[in-house]
Write a protein that holds these residues in place. Structure first.
Motif, PDB file in Angstrom:
ATOM      1  N   GLU A  82       0.830  -1.211   0.000  1.00  0.00           N
ATOM      2  CA  GLU A  82       0.000   0.000   0.000  1.00  0.00           C
ATOM      3  C   GLU A  82       0.860   1.254   0.000  1.00  0.00           C
ATOM      4  OE1 GLU A  82      -2.014  -0.566   3.628  1.00  0.00           O
ATOM      5  OE2 GLU A  82      -3.316  -2.184   2.925  1.00  0.00           O
ATOM      6  N   CYS A  83       1.874   1.268   0.862  1.00  0.00           N
ATOM      7  CA  CYS A  83       2.709   2.473   1.013  1.00  0.00           C
ATOM      8  C   CYS A  83       3.555   2.719  -0.234  1.00  0.00           C
ATOM      9  CB  CYS A  83       3.598   2.332   2.243  1.00  0.00           C
ATOM     10  SG  CYS A  83       2.668   2.194   3.776  1.00  0.00           S
ATOM     11  N   SER A  84       4.120   1.660  -0.785  1.00  0.00           N
ATOM     12  CA  SER A  84       4.942   1.819  -1.985  1.00  0.00           C
ATOM     13  C   SER A  84       4.118   2.364  -3.149  1.00  0.00           C
ATOM     14  CB  SER A  84       5.562   0.475  -2.379  1.00  0.00           C
ATOM     15  OG  SER A  84       6.567   0.081  -1.475  1.00  0.00           O
ATOM     16  N   ALA A  85       2.923   1.829  -3.334  1.00  0.00           N
ATOM     17  CA  ALA A  85       2.088   2.250  -4.457  1.00  0.00           C
ATOM     18  C   ALA A  85       1.634   3.699  -4.298  1.00  0.00           C
ATOM     19  CB  ALA A  85       0.889   1.319  -4.585  1.00  0.00           C
ATOM     20  N   MET A  86       1.237   4.075  -3.099  1.00  0.00           N
ATOM     21  CA  MET A  86       0.724   5.438  -2.907  1.00  0.00           C
ATOM     22  C   MET A  86       1.849   6.469  -2.957  1.00  0.00           C
ATOM     23  SD  MET A  86      -2.472   5.102  -0.223  1.00  0.00           S
ATOM     24  CE  MET A  86      -1.511   4.413   1.121  1.00  0.00           C
ATOM     25  N   SER A  87       2.998   6.154  -2.387  1.00  0.00           N
ATOM     26  CA  SER A  87       4.115   7.105  -2.455  1.00  0.00           C
ATOM     27  C   SER A  87       4.581   7.286  -3.895  1.00  0.00           C
ATOM     28  CB  SER A  87       5.274   6.646  -1.567  1.00  0.00           C
ATOM     29  OG  SER A  87       5.785   5.405  -1.992  1.00  0.00           O
ATOM     30  N   ALA A  88       4.606   6.188  -4.672  1.00  0.00           N
ATOM     31  CA  ALA A  88       4.992   6.293  -6.085  1.00  0.00           C
ATOM     32  C   ALA A  88       3.980   7.114  -6.868  1.00  0.00           C
ATOM     33  CB  ALA A  88       5.131   4.900  -6.696  1.00  0.00           C
ATOM     34  N   ALA A  89       2.706   6.992  -6.496  1.00  0.00           N
ATOM     35  CA  ALA A  89       1.649   7.720  -7.205  1.00  0.00           C
ATOM     36  C   ALA A  89       1.797   9.230  -7.039  1.00  0.00           C
ATOM     37  CB  ALA A  89       0.282   7.267  -6.700  1.00  0.00           C
ATOM     38  N   ARG A 116      13.397  -0.366 -11.380  1.00  0.00           N
ATOM     39  CA  ARG A 116      14.826  -0.512 -11.107  1.00  0.00           C
ATOM     40  C   ARG A 116      15.437   0.782 -10.584  1.00  0.00           C
ATOM     41  NH1 ARG A 116      18.181  -2.879 -15.993  1.00  0.00           N
ATOM     42  NH2 ARG A 116      16.713  -4.574 -15.539  1.00  0.00           N
ATOM     43  N   ASP A 117      14.892   1.934 -10.985  1.00  0.00           N
ATOM     44  CA  ASP A 117      15.456   3.232 -10.588  1.00  0.00           C
ATOM     45  C   ASP A 117      14.906   3.749  -9.263  1.00  0.00           C
ATOM     46  OD1 ASP A 117      16.961   3.321 -12.940  1.00  0.00           O
ATOM     47  OD2 ASP A 117      15.308   4.249 -14.059  1.00  0.00           O
ATOM     48  N   SER A 118      14.067   2.964  -8.602  1.00  0.00           N
ATOM     49  CA  SER A 118      13.486   3.412  -7.334  1.00  0.00           C
ATOM     50  C   SER A 118      14.574   3.705  -6.308  1.00  0.00           C
ATOM     51  CB  SER A 118      12.545   2.335  -6.790  1.00  0.00           C
ATOM     52  OG  SER A 118      12.022   2.720  -5.536  1.00  0.00           O
ATOM     53  N   ASN A 119      14.441   4.853  -5.629  1.00  0.00           N
ATOM     54  CA  ASN A 119      15.442   5.211  -4.622  1.00  0.00           C
ATOM     55  C   ASN A 119      14.891   6.282  -3.688  1.00  0.00           C
ATOM     56  OD1 ASN A 119      18.290   5.212  -3.558  1.00  0.00           O
ATOM     57  ND2 ASN A 119      18.108   7.364  -4.120  1.00  0.00           N
ATOM     58  N   ILE A 120      15.215   6.146  -2.408  1.00  0.00           N
ATOM     59  CA  ILE A 120      14.903   7.159  -1.391  1.00  0.00           C
ATOM     60  C   ILE A 120      16.220   7.604  -0.777  1.00  0.00           C
ATOM     61  CG2 ILE A 120      13.762   7.596   0.812  1.00  0.00           C
ATOM     62  CD1 ILE A 120      11.675   5.480  -0.078  1.00  0.00           C
ATOM     63  N   SER A 121      16.462   8.899  -0.786  1.00  0.00           N
ATOM     64  CA  SER A 121      17.774   9.411  -0.359  1.00  0.00           C
ATOM     65  C   SER A 121      18.003   9.270   1.141  1.00  0.00           C
ATOM     66  CB  SER A 121      17.908  10.885  -0.765  1.00  0.00           C
ATOM     67  OG  SER A 121      17.783  11.034  -2.168  1.00  0.00           O
ATOM     68  N   TYR A 122      16.984   9.571   1.954  1.00  0.00           N
ATOM     69  CA  TYR A 122      17.161   9.562   3.404  1.00  0.00           C
ATOM     70  C   TYR A 122      15.986   8.856   4.089  1.00  0.00           C
ATOM     71  CZ  TYR A 122      20.544  13.223   2.320  1.00  0.00           C
ATOM     72  OH  TYR A 122      21.587  13.933   1.786  1.00  0.00           O
ATOM     73  N   TRP A 123      16.329   7.969   5.011  1.00  0.00           N
ATOM     74  CA  TRP A 123      15.326   7.321   5.854  1.00  0.00           C
ATOM     75  C   TRP A 123      15.478   7.897   7.253  1.00  0.00           C
ATOM     76  CZ3 TRP A 123      11.603   3.862   4.338  1.00  0.00           C
ATOM     77  CH2 TRP A 123      11.713   3.362   3.032  1.00  0.00           C
ATOM     78  N   VAL A 124      14.407   8.456   7.794  1.00  0.00           N
ATOM     79  CA  VAL A 124      14.453   9.037   9.142  1.00  0.00           C
ATOM     80  C   VAL A 124      13.483   8.279  10.040  1.00  0.00           C
ATOM     81  CG1 VAL A 124      15.209  11.323   8.398  1.00  0.00           C
ATOM     82  CG2 VAL A 124      12.781  10.838   8.465  1.00  0.00           C
ATOM     83  N   HIS A 125      13.995   7.780  11.151  1.00  0.00           N
ATOM     84  CA  HIS A 125      13.179   6.978  12.067  1.00  0.00           C
ATOM     85  C   HIS A 125      13.249   7.575  13.470  1.00  0.00           C
ATOM     86  CE1 HIS A 125      14.090   4.067   8.786  1.00  0.00           C
ATOM     87  NE2 HIS A 125      12.812   3.773   8.984  1.00  0.00           N
ATOM     88  N   PHE A 164      12.479   9.825  -4.423  1.00  0.00           N
ATOM     89  CA  PHE A 164      12.225  11.043  -3.652  1.00  0.00           C
ATOM     90  C   PHE A 164      13.200  11.113  -2.484  1.00  0.00           C
ATOM     91  CE2 PHE A 164       9.092   7.827  -2.465  1.00  0.00           C
ATOM     92  CZ  PHE A 164       9.138   7.801  -1.087  1.00  0.00           C
ATOM     93  N   ASP A 165      13.155  12.212  -1.761  1.00  0.00           N
ATOM     94  CA  ASP A 165      14.225  12.529  -0.810  1.00  0.00           C
ATOM     95  C   ASP A 165      14.104  11.841   0.540  1.00  0.00           C
ATOM     96  OD1 ASP A 165      15.634  14.190  -2.549  1.00  0.00           O
ATOM     97  OD2 ASP A 165      14.392  15.913  -2.059  1.00  0.00           O
ATOM     98  N   ILE A 166      12.943  11.974   1.191  1.00  0.00           N
ATOM     99  CA  ILE A 166      12.851  11.579   2.601  1.00  0.00           C
ATOM    100  C   ILE A 166      11.662  10.660   2.825  1.00  0.00           C
ATOM    101  CG2 ILE A 166      12.595  12.393   4.976  1.00  0.00           C
ATOM    102  CD1 ILE A 166      13.802  15.057   4.084  1.00  0.00           C
ATOM    103  N   HIS A 167      11.884   9.603   3.587  1.00  0.00           N
ATOM    104  CA  HIS A 167      10.811   8.698   4.021  1.00  0.00           C
ATOM    105  C   HIS A 167      10.981   8.521   5.525  1.00  0.00           C
ATOM    106  CE1 HIS A 167       7.998   5.488   4.397  1.00  0.00           C
ATOM    107  NE2 HIS A 167       7.968   5.147   3.118  1.00  0.00           N
TER     108      HIS A 167
END
Length: 401
Positions: A108-115, A147-156, A121-124
């Motif tokens: 769900e999260c992958s599909a909606m964020s891609a949409a 294949r080009d999917s990428n998130i620059s920064y993961w903040v937890h 994108f930068d931050i998740h």
């Protein structure tokens, strides 16, 4: 969240409104060979993605399935996770190429964020408990779909504890933000939260909130005093008019600001760095030596602007300082279970006692109010009051250090 000065999200998507995007992503993952079908279910094959585990640092052989739910023996690998689950009686379902069912938790999260954001994108963000398996699985399925999917920064962010004990309903130490801001100013709560690095556990306690309330009152009172004196002067922000010492103070703070915020948003360092310019401003406003400084008004104006800009970045700027100070007083009165008229009456009683040289009664009134979190401030213009940490909590604070 508005009270806490949190910006509203641009989009608040619902899973039920994005079923076509979810189904489309699952189809692409299947086409790319990263998933398989079993009796109406679709599973992601973690063996197909060698880099699986790169976010959490977990190795595939370390993953133990079945600790929270029963292992599906049909899966090729116990660590494989569901992209689509076939419909079960009593559950909502949608039609799909694999039959009626519902999406898995992660897709769900992958599909909606891609949409809305695209595949790059930068931050998740999210809580520490989402690193594995949720965010790990998001990365896997997003990369499998594109294949080009990428998130620059993961903040937890870290978890909230209450007096160093985990917050939970079962322990009876659970409360909401609304309950907190009923007694404490929202910006005092925000200051308290910013005082801990976002990745670290947040240890909530009354003494911490009282300390944050006292601190933010001091900040706003200082800036309010600046406004009052600057309103009496016309000051142009000409760098050449600012004394070298003040320029050095500003540059020092700016360096700390940039360094700390660039270091994974290290807000506690920045908040600590505010102490020096605030002290310098108060010296110039109230001490005999400070009032004699060359270009004093120009220095106060430059330092006030610098502190104000920092507060704006941190989301700590109130609509007006005067309004925030009044609200902080009202919250302190509520915690103390007093009215302002009652405090003013006590101040009058103390004034009479001091005139009568009844210092024992005078001290007792001050101490009684201090015990409730009300500090009396004497000046040539009379006695005023301000919120403070109640004496019992001050002693607790000293004992903990």
């Amino acid at each position: 969240m508005v009270y806490l000065h949190c910006l509203p999200p641009s989009v608040e998507p619902r899973v039920s409104d994005h079923m076509p995007q979810i189904i489309d992503m699952i189809e692409r993952i299947l086409e790319n060979g990263y998933a398989y079908r079993i009796d109406g279910d679709v599973y992601f094959s973690v063996d197909k993605l060698p880099e699986y585990g790169r976010l959490s640092g977990r190795k595939l052989e370390d993953n133990r399935a079945g600790e929270r739910v029963a292992v599906d023996s049909r899966k090729k690998n116990p660590a494989d996770f569901a992209l689509w689950k076939s419909a079960k009686e009593g559950e909502p379902f949608w039609d799909s190429p694999w039959g009626p069912g519902r999406p898995g938790w992660h897709i769900e999260c992958s599909a909606m964020s891609a949409a809305y954001l695209g595949h790059t994108f930068d931050i998740h963000g999210g809580g520490m408990d989402l690193v594995f398996p949720h965010h790990e699985n998001e990365i896997a399925q997003s990369c499998a779909a594109c294949r080009d999917s990428n998130i620059s920064y993961w903040v937890h962010n870290g978890f909230v504890t209450i007096d160093s004990e985990k917050m939970s309903k079962s322990l009876g130490n659970f409360f909401t933000i609304r309950q907190v801001i009923d007694l404490y100013h929202p910006l005092a709560l925000r200051l308290f939260l910013l005082g801990t690095h976002y990745r670290s556990p947040v240890n909530y306690s009354d003494v911490q909130l009282e300390s944050a309330s006292e601190r933010i009152f001091y900040i706003y009172q200082t800036l309010h005093d600046c406004e009052n004196i600057l309103s009496q002067h016309r000051v142009a922000f000409d760098t050449d008019a600012i004394p070298p010492d003040t320029i050095n103070d500003i540059n020092k703070f700016h360096d700390t600001f940039v360094t700390s915020m660039s270091d994974d948003l290290h807000t506690p360092v920045l908040l600590s760095a505010l102490s020096d310019p605030l002290k310098i401003i108060n010296d110039m406003l109230h001490t005999r030596k400070g009032k004699k400084q060359t270009k004093r008004i120009e220095s106060i104006a430059a330092l006030e602007k610098m502190v104000r800009n920092a507060l704006m970045v941190l989301g700590l700027m109130p609509p007006t300082y005067n309004e925030a100070l009044q609200q902080l007083r009202e919250k302190a009165l509520r915690r103390a279970k007093l009215t302002e008229d009652q405090i003013l009456q006590k101040i009058e009683e103390r004034t009479v006692a001091r005139k009568d040289k009844d210092y024992e009664k005078s001290d007792a009134i001050r101490k009684d109010l201090a015990a409730l979190g009300i500090a009396l401030m004497d000046s040539p213009d009379g006695t005023s009051w301000r919120p403070a940490i109640p004496l019992a909590l001050q002693e607790q604070q000293v004992a903990s250090t």
